[in-house]
Design a protein around this motif. Structure first.
Motif, short mmCIF file in Angstrom:
data_model
loop_
_atom_site.label_atom_id
_atom_site.label_comp_id
_atom_site.label_asym_id
_atom_site.label_seq_id
_atom_site.Cartn_x
_atom_site.Cartn_y
_atom_site.Cartn_z
N ASN A 88 -4.10 24.78 -24.28
CA ASN A 88 -4.74 25.57 -25.34
C ASN A 88 -6.13 25.01 -25.60
O ASN A 88 -6.30 23.97 -26.26
N ALA A 89 -7.15 25.69 -25.08
CA ALA A 89 -8.53 25.21 -25.18
C ALA A 89 -9.03 25.23 -26.62
O ALA A 89 -10.01 24.54 -26.94
N THR A 93 -10.53 20.19 -25.10
CA THR A 93 -10.37 20.15 -23.65
C THR A 93 -9.25 19.19 -23.26
O THR A 93 -9.11 18.11 -23.84
N LEU A 94 -8.46 19.61 -22.28
CA LEU A 94 -7.37 18.77 -21.76
C LEU A 94 -7.45 18.79 -20.23
O LEU A 94 -7.50 19.85 -19.63
N ASP A 164 0.55 28.46 -30.51
CA ASP A 164 0.74 27.97 -31.88
C ASP A 164 0.51 26.47 -32.03
O ASP A 164 0.65 25.92 -33.14
N GLY A 165 0.19 25.79 -30.93
CA GLY A 165 -0.07 24.35 -31.01
C GLY A 165 1.18 23.49 -31.03
O GLY A 165 1.09 22.29 -31.29
N LYS A 181 -6.32 28.13 -21.09
CA LYS A 181 -7.12 27.87 -19.90
C LYS A 181 -6.31 27.09 -18.87
O LYS A 181 -5.36 26.39 -19.22
N PRO A 182 -6.70 27.16 -17.59
CA PRO A 182 -6.00 26.37 -16.57
C PRO A 182 -6.18 24.87 -16.80
O PRO A 182 -7.28 24.41 -17.12
#
Length: 281
Positions: A88-89, A93-94, A164-165, A181-182
């Motif tokens: 979840n952007a 960022t992850l 929803d986080g 996002k990918p």
């Protein structure tokens, strides 16, 4: 001989399922499951079909507990896996290397896509899989597997939990939700680099037959393989594997599956086949 058969609609099965490829020796009674993977559990648990498409990790797990099935050297689904991981952007960022200690959702811990992705994360990105808080939504096809993951709340979809986080990332999913996002930022580049490094196309689904069919009617099993091969060769979009390419992919997923504790030991590739099917490739 009539064979109760589970095969999904794939480029390499199209000619066989349409009847344009025929046999004087065997006929197929096709059963419908949507999606096809819903039929893997009855095959593993009840030997429901004579011939069945099968996720390769499900087959490895089934073999490890003695289920009476034999692998055919026929690949019906194969793909690179990097595009099937999301985060979840909206929450920042992850990157793959950031997953240690995170909460990650996956439909079932034993899915083949999940096993491939965890293997990639652990072996190419240094992720400590044991540090991750895994959240799952379904049990394993193989009833004997002891699943120690946390189960998601009933009725809560995996993508919604990510939006929803409630999850930091998910494996085995795609979505067009604008916030998602990918996990691998440039999927095409990552896949090319991974292939350049390993020279492997990940196998997802192959085909199995009942052990009893192989033992009592080896000619029928050889004919099933011939028909699948002919159907595959006539479809440009179907997965095409040489014997060496298939072996390399199988060796890698066997290693990942053992590394992740889904099977108690790594099989050799030859162990996956019997005397009848081993001779076919």
């Amino acid at each position: 001989m009539r064979l109760r058969t589970l095969l999904g609609d794939h480029p390499g099965t199209s000619a066989l399922k349409s009847g344009s490829i025929k046999s004087d020796l065997v006929e197929f009674d096709f059963v419908d499951y949507s999606p096809t993977n819903k039929g893997f559990k009855p095959m593993v648990r009840e030997a429901a079909f004579d011939v069945s498409e099968m996720a390769i990790v499900t087959y490895l797990m089934a073999k490890s507990v003695g289920k009476p099935m034999v692998l055919l050297p026929d690949v019906v689904v194969a793909r690179f896996q990097h595009g099937h991981a999301l985060y979840n952007a909206k929450r920042g960022t992850l990157k793959p290397a950031d997953l240690n200690g995170k909460r990650v959702g996956i439909r079932s811990f034993t899915t083949t896509t999940g096993a491939w992705l965890r293997g990639i994360l652990a072996n190419d990105y240094g992720v400590d899989l044991g540090s991750i808080d895994w959240v799952t939504f379904e049990d394993a096809h193989v009833a004997e597997f002891r699943d120690t993951t946390k189960r998601a709340p009933a009725g809560k979809p995996i993508i919604q939990m990510l939006v929803d986080g409630e999850l930091d990332a998910v494996l085995g999913e795609k979505s067009d939700h604008p916030d998602l996002k990918p996990l691998f930022s440039d999927v095409v580049a990552e896949e090319k680099a991974w292939f350049a490094k390993h020279g492997v196309v990940p196998i997802n689904h192959m085909v199995v037959v009942k052990q009893d069919l192989s033992e009592r009617h080896p000619d029928a099993v050889r004919e099933v393989h011939r028909l699948l091969s002919e159907s595959t060769e006539g479809a440009a979009a179907a997965p095409q594997f040489s014997a060496d390419e298939m072996r390399s992919s199988l060796e890698m997923i066997i290693g990942y599956t053992a590394q992740q504790g889904l099977i108690p030991r790594a099989f050799t590739v030859d162990e996956l086949f019997d005397d009848v099917t081993r001779a076919l490739h």
